[in-house]
Scaffold this motif. Structure first.
Motif, PDB file in Angstrom:
ATOM      1  N   GLU A  69       0.985  -1.190  -0.016  1.00 59.35           N
ATOM      2  CA  GLU A  69       0.011  -0.070  -0.001  1.00 59.35           C
ATOM      3  C   GLU A  69       1.019   1.225   0.014  1.00 59.35           C
ATOM      4  OE1 GLU A  69      -2.630  -0.384   3.251  1.00 59.35           O
ATOM      5  OE2 GLU A  69      -3.196  -2.401   2.482  1.00 59.35           O
ATOM      6  N   MET A  70       2.036   1.196   0.777  1.00 59.38           N
ATOM      7  CA  MET A  70       2.755   2.355   0.739  1.00 59.38           C
ATOM      8  C   MET A  70       3.707   2.279  -0.387  1.00 59.38           C
ATOM      9  SD  MET A  70       6.162   2.973   3.284  1.00 59.38           S
ATOM     10  CE  MET A  70       5.373   3.374   4.947  1.00 59.38           C
ATOM     11  N   ALA A  71       3.890   1.364  -1.238  1.00 55.25           N
ATOM     12  CA  ALA A  71       4.732   1.458  -2.141  1.00 55.25           C
ATOM     13  C   ALA A  71       3.549   2.093  -3.564  1.00 55.25           C
ATOM     14  CB  ALA A  71       4.884  -0.080  -2.791  1.00 55.25           C
ATOM     15  N   ILE A  72       2.303   1.612  -3.428  1.00 56.81           N
ATOM     16  CA  ILE A  72       1.458   2.494  -4.393  1.00 56.81           C
ATOM     17  C   ILE A  72       1.599   4.041  -3.954  1.00 56.81           C
ATOM     18  CG2 ILE A  72      -0.906   2.701  -5.249  1.00 56.81           C
ATOM     19  CD1 ILE A  72      -1.099  -0.224  -4.736  1.00 56.81           C
ATOM     20  N   GLU A  73       1.421   4.379  -2.748  1.00 52.55           N
ATOM     21  CA  GLU A  73       1.449   5.864  -2.374  1.00 52.55           C
ATOM     22  C   GLU A  73       2.776   6.402  -2.802  1.00 52.55           C
ATOM     23  OE1 GLU A  73       0.098   5.993   1.613  1.00 52.55           O
ATOM     24  OE2 GLU A  73      -2.041   5.217   1.013  1.00 52.55           O
ATOM     25  N   ASN A  74       3.945   5.901  -2.562  1.00 53.82           N
ATOM     26  CA  ASN A  74       5.021   6.390  -2.721  1.00 53.82           C
ATOM     27  C   ASN A  74       5.359   6.600  -4.372  1.00 53.82           C
ATOM     28  OD1 ASN A  74       5.599   6.637  -0.253  1.00 53.82           O
ATOM     29  ND2 ASN A  74       7.248   5.147  -0.432  1.00 53.82           N
ATOM     30  N   ALA A  75       4.638   5.590  -5.013  1.00 52.91           N
ATOM     31  CA  ALA A  75       5.113   5.584  -6.577  1.00 52.91           C
ATOM     32  C   ALA A  75       4.023   6.520  -7.220  1.00 52.91           C
ATOM     33  CB  ALA A  75       4.395   4.108  -7.178  1.00 52.91           C
ATOM     34  N   ARG A  76       2.869   6.722  -6.585  1.00 49.75           N
ATOM     35  CA  ARG A  76       1.982   8.155  -6.964  1.00 49.75           C
ATOM     36  C   ARG A  76       2.869   9.291  -6.833  1.00 49.75           C
ATOM     37  NH1 ARG A  76      -2.112   9.663  -2.846  1.00 49.75           N
ATOM     38  NH2 ARG A  76       0.024  10.178  -1.853  1.00 49.75           N
ATOM     39  N   ASP A  77       3.566   9.644  -5.685  1.00 53.23           N
ATOM     40  CA  ASP A  77       4.313  10.695  -5.352  1.00 53.23           C
ATOM     41  C   ASP A  77       5.325  10.938  -6.357  1.00 53.23           C
ATOM     42  OD1 ASP A  77       2.314  11.301  -3.373  1.00 53.23           O
ATOM     43  OD2 ASP A  77       3.404  10.834  -1.680  1.00 53.23           O
ATOM     44  N   VAL A  78       6.084   9.865  -6.502  1.00 50.87           N
ATOM     45  CA  VAL A  78       7.266   9.969  -7.332  1.00 50.87           C
ATOM     46  C   VAL A  78       7.250   9.922  -8.797  1.00 50.87           C
ATOM     47  CG1 VAL A  78       9.485   8.836  -7.731  1.00 50.87           C
ATOM     48  CG2 VAL A  78       8.760   8.871  -5.210  1.00 50.87           C
ATOM     49  N   TYR A  79       6.289   8.941  -9.128  1.00 46.68           N
ATOM     50  CA  TYR A  79       6.137   8.875 -10.903  1.00 46.68           C
ATOM     51  C   TYR A  79       4.841   9.359 -11.626  1.00 46.68           C
ATOM     52  CZ  TYR A  79      10.077   6.058 -10.152  1.00 46.68           C
ATOM     53  OH  TYR A  79      11.367   5.576  -9.956  1.00 46.68           O
ATOM     54  N   THR A  80       3.899  10.233 -10.558  1.00 51.07           N
ATOM     55  CA  THR A  80       2.630  10.527 -11.183  1.00 51.07           C
ATOM     56  C   THR A  80       2.363  12.070 -10.834  1.00 51.07           C
ATOM     57  OG1 THR A  80       1.093   9.695  -9.707  1.00 51.07           O
ATOM     58  CG2 THR A  80       1.763   8.367 -11.813  1.00 51.07           C
ATOM     59  N   ARG A  81       3.319  12.859 -10.699  1.00 46.84           N
ATOM     60  CA  ARG A  81       2.960  13.967 -10.180  1.00 46.84           C
ATOM     61  C   ARG A  81       2.433  15.113 -11.160  1.00 46.84           C
ATOM     62  NH1 ARG A  81       8.065  13.346  -8.263  1.00 46.84           N
ATOM     63  NH2 ARG A  81       8.787  14.557  -9.623  1.00 46.84           N
ATOM     64  N   ARG A  82       2.547  14.576 -12.521  1.00 44.34           N
ATOM     65  CA  ARG A  82       1.889  15.642 -13.414  1.00 44.34           C
ATOM     66  C   ARG A  82       0.922  14.570 -14.045  1.00 44.34           C
ATOM     67  NH1 ARG A  82       6.891  17.593 -12.599  1.00 44.34           N
ATOM     68  NH2 ARG A  82       7.017  19.807 -12.608  1.00 44.34           N
ATOM     69  N   SER A  83      -0.001  13.891 -13.541  1.00 47.08           N
ATOM     70  CA  SER A  83      -1.176  13.143 -13.987  1.00 47.08           C
ATOM     71  C   SER A  83      -0.655  12.040 -15.200  1.00 47.08           C
ATOM     72  CB  SER A  83      -2.151  14.011 -14.587  1.00 47.08           C
ATOM     73  OG  SER A  83      -2.449  15.193 -13.771  1.00 47.08           O
ATOM     74  N   GLU A  84       0.506  11.478 -14.841  1.00 43.16           N
ATOM     75  CA  GLU A  84       1.316  10.607 -15.825  1.00 43.16           C
ATOM     76  C   GLU A  84       0.482   9.371 -15.785  1.00 43.16           C
ATOM     77  OE1 GLU A  84       3.084  12.315 -13.767  1.00 43.16           O
ATOM     78  OE2 GLU A  84       4.922  13.161 -14.724  1.00 43.16           O
ATOM     79  N   GLY A  85      -0.296   9.030 -14.885  1.00 37.68           N
ATOM     80  CA  GLY A  85      -0.782   7.655 -14.775  1.00 37.68           C
ATOM     81  C   GLY A  85      -2.546   7.634 -14.305  1.00 37.68           C
ATOM     82  N   ILE A  86      -2.974   6.475 -14.683  1.00 39.98           N
ATOM     83  CA  ILE A  86      -4.529   6.400 -14.070  1.00 39.98           C
ATOM     84  C   ILE A  86      -4.474   4.930 -13.347  1.00 39.98           C
ATOM     85  CG2 ILE A  86      -5.592   7.789 -15.703  1.00 39.98           C
ATOM     86  CD1 ILE A  86      -6.239   4.809 -17.042  1.00 39.98           C
ATOM     87  N   SER A  87      -3.338   4.008 -13.367  1.00 33.63           N
ATOM     88  CA  SER A  87      -3.085   2.824 -12.691  1.00 33.63           C
ATOM     89  C   SER A  87      -1.824   2.779 -12.356  1.00 33.63           C
ATOM     90  CB  SER A  87      -4.022   1.897 -13.714  1.00 33.63           C
ATOM     91  OG  SER A  87      -3.711   0.597 -13.102  1.00 33.63           O
ATOM     92  N   ILE A  88      -1.540   2.067 -11.031  1.00 33.37           N
ATOM     93  CA  ILE A  88      -0.033   1.692 -10.649  1.00 33.37           C
ATOM     94  C   ILE A  88      -0.127   0.213 -10.476  1.00 33.37           C
ATOM     95  CG2 ILE A  88       1.593   2.080  -8.982  1.00 33.37           C
ATOM     96  CD1 ILE A  88       0.433   4.932  -8.943  1.00 33.37           C
ATOM     97  N   TRP A  89       0.904  -0.463 -10.716  1.00 36.07           N
ATOM     98  CA  TRP A  89       1.180  -1.783 -10.206  1.00 36.07           C
ATOM     99  C   TRP A  89       2.472  -1.738  -9.402  1.00 36.07           C
ATOM    100  CZ3 TRP A  89       0.875  -5.550 -15.278  1.00 36.07           C
ATOM    101  CH2 TRP A  89      -0.549  -5.528 -15.629  1.00 36.07           C
ATOM    102  N   VAL A  90       2.468  -2.401  -8.388  1.00 33.21           N
ATOM    103  CA  VAL A  90       3.761  -2.511  -7.785  1.00 33.21           C
ATOM    104  C   VAL A  90       4.243  -4.090  -7.478  1.00 33.21           C
ATOM    105  CG1 VAL A  90       3.942  -0.236  -6.553  1.00 33.21           C
ATOM    106  CG2 VAL A  90       2.743  -2.231  -5.377  1.00 33.21           C
TER     107      VAL A  90
END
Ligand SMILES: [Fe+2]
Ligand SMILES: [Fe+2]
Lengths: 318, 99
Positions: free
Chosen positions: B37-58
Motif C-alpha cells: 500500500e505504501m509502495a503504491i502511495e510512494n509511486a504516486r508521489d514519485v512517478y505521477t506528479r503531473r497526471s502521468e498515470g491512471i493505474s499503478i502496479w507494484v
C-alpha cells in the motif's frame, strides 16, 4: 577468445553502435563503478539542492510563488529518487549510498554549499543553477546506460518549469523598484561564477572526463557545456537589464561564441574540500533528516509485520 | 548483486504505470516501501506528479524473474529463421490488391 574477452567485445560493440547497456548486461567493473559514482553524486545533488530553496518556502512573497517553489522542491526530491533507483539497478544499496553522503565519502554539486540569503537568490538559482543542470542533463539523456538515460528524459521534462519560474522571478525584480533590481543584481553577482563551476574543471584537468566520454556515459566535455550555457545566458541577462559580473565577457565574432574571464578554481577546490559557507550545515541537515525519520520507518515496518501476523492468524483460524 | 538487507531498510518495489486507458502498464522505476500500500502511495508521489498515470502496479523487486542476458542468443534464436511467420513471405499478385 576467452569468455570474458567475448563479453567485453560485445560491450564495446554496443557502445560503438549506440545500443544502450541495460542492468543485467555484462559490463566492465570500472564502468559499473564509474556509473554508481556519477549517478549517486547526481542523486545527492538533487537532494541537497532542496535545502537552499526550502529555506525560502515559508517566506515566499505570494501564494503563486509559494506553490511554484513547493512544486519545484518536490520535483527535486523526485529527481533524487529516480536517480537512487537507477543506482540500485547497478547493485548499489540505497542505505549505503545515502550513508556515503553522510560520512563524506560521496560528493554532491558544489553549488549547494553557498547560502540563499535573499528572495532574489531563489530567482537566480532557478535561472542559473537549474539552467546549468539542464545543459548537463539534456546531454545525459544520450548516456549509454539505459536506466540513467530514462531517468534523464523524465527529469528534463520537469526541469524546464524550474528554470522558467526562476527567470520570471528575476525579471520581475529586475523591472521592479531600484531596491529590487539591486537585489537581483547582487544575487547574479554571487551565483554567476559558482554556476560556471558546476560544469566541473576544464577537460584537460578532469580525471574522470576522458573515460566517461569513451564509454559514452558523458557525451560532451565540460568546457563545451559551459560555453553553450554562457552563450545561452548572456542574452537573457541583457533582456533583464542585469550585468554579468565578468569584465572580460565579450562576443567573439570570429569564433561565434563569448569569450569569458578566468575561473577561480582555487575557490572551487577550497569549497569542495569542505570549506564553503554551507558544507557543514548541508550534511548536518541531511543526517538529521535520516535520524529524525528513523522512528517513522521503524513504525511502518512494525505495522506491516502486525498486519501480516493478523492475516496469518485469520487464515489458521478459518 | 544481492547484498544482505539491513534490518531497517524497506524492501524495493518495481513500479508499472498505465498512462491512459487502452495502453499497457509500463515499467517506470522503483521505490522503497514497508508494504504494497505504501509502495503504491510512494509511486504516486514519485512517478505521477503531473497526471502521468491512471493505474499503478507494484511488484516486490525480488519477485521479478528474468532470463539470463548472457544466454539471450540461444533463448531467442529459434525465432530468427522463421521468416514464414511474417506476411511478406507470401507472394500475392498486385492485381489482387490489399490483402
Ligand atoms: Fe533536478
Ligand atoms: Fe530543477
Amino acid at each position: 577468445m576467452s569468455k570474458e574477452k567475448a563479453f567485453e567485445q560485445e560491450f564495446e560493440n554496443k557502445i560503438e553502435n549506440e545500443i544502450k547497456i541495460e542492468p543485467r548486461d555484462w559490463m566492465p567493473e570500472k564502468y559499473r563503478e564509474n556509473l554508481i559514482r556519477q549517478i549517486s553524486q547526481h542523486a545527492h545533488s538533487e537532494v541537497v539542492g532542496m535545502l537552499p530553496e526550502a529555506n525560502w518556502i515559508t517566506r515566499a512573497p505570494s501564494l503563486r510563488r509559494k506553490v511554484a517553489l513547493l512544486a519545484k522542491v518536490q520535483d527535486e526530491a523526485g529527481h533524487g529518487l529516480y536517480l537512487y533507483s537507477a543506482t540500485e539497478t547497478l547493485g548499489a544499496r540505497r542505505e549505503d549510498t545515502v550513508d556515503d553522503l553522510h560520512e563524506g565519502r560521496a560528493k554532491y554539486s558544489n553549488i549547494f554549499n553557498y547560502p540563499s540569503v535573499t528572495w532574489a537568490d531563489i530567482g537566480v538559482i532557478g535561472w542559473l543553477v537549474d539552467g546549468a543542470a539542464i545543459q548537463n542533463q539534456v546531454m545525459l539523456t544520450r548516456t549509454s546506460y539505459g536506466p540513467y538515460s530514462r531517468a534523464m528524459v523524465r527529469i528534463c521534462k520537469e526541469e524546464s518549469f524550474h528554470q522558467r519560474q526562476g527567470y520570471e522571478i528575476v525579471l520581475h525584480m529586475a523591472k521592479g523598484t531600484p531596491e529590487q533590481k539591486e537585489m537581483a543584481q547582487d544575487a547574479l553577482n554571487r551565483w554567476w561564477w559558482p554556476s560556471l563551476m558546476m560544469f566541473g574543471p576544464s577537460d584537460k584537468d578532469s580525471k574522470h572526463s576522458q573515460q566517461s566520454l569513451a564509454w559514452k556515459i558523458k557525451r560532451q566535455g565540460n568546457d563545451e557545456l559551459r560555453q553553450e550555457f554562457i552563450d545561452k545566458t548572456v542574452p537573457q541577462a541583457k533582456y533583464a537589464g542585469l550585468t554579468i559580473p565578468d569584465p572580460d565577457l565579450k562576443w567573439n565574432e570570429e569564433k561565434g561564441v563569448h569569450d569569458f574571464g578566468e575561473i577561480d578554481w582555487s575557490e572551487f577546490m577550497n569549497v569542495i574540500k569542505g570549506n564553503g559557507p554551507m558544507n557543514r550545515s548541508r550534511i548536518k541537515a541531511r543526517k538529521a533528516a535520516k535520524e529524525n525519520g528513523a522512528w517513522v520507518r521503524e513504525a511502518a515496518t512494525a505495522y506491516h509485520e502486525k498486519k501480516m501476523k493478523r492475516a496469518q492468524q485469520k487464515q489458521s483460524a478459518a | 548483486m544481492s547484498k544482505p538487507k539491513s534490518k531497517n531498510e524497506w524492501p524495493l518495489w518495481e513500479v508499472f504505470i498505465r498512462s491512459k486507458a487502452g495502453l499497457s502498464h509500463k515499467h517506470v522505476g522503483s521505490v522503497h516501501a514497508a508494504d504494497h500500500e505504501m509502495a503504491i502511495e510512494n509511486a504516486r508521489d514519485v512517478y505521477t506528479r503531473r497526471s502521468e498515470g491512471i493505474s499503478i502496479w507494484v511488484v516486490e523487486s525480488n519477485q521479478v524473474h528474468a532470463n539470463n542476458p548472457a544466454e539471450k542468443d540461444s533463448l531467442f534464436e529459434p525465432a530468427d529463421d522463421k521468416i514464414y511467420r511474417h506476411p511478406t513471405f507470401y507472394e500475392i499478385p498486385d492485381e489482387v490488391g490489399h490483402i
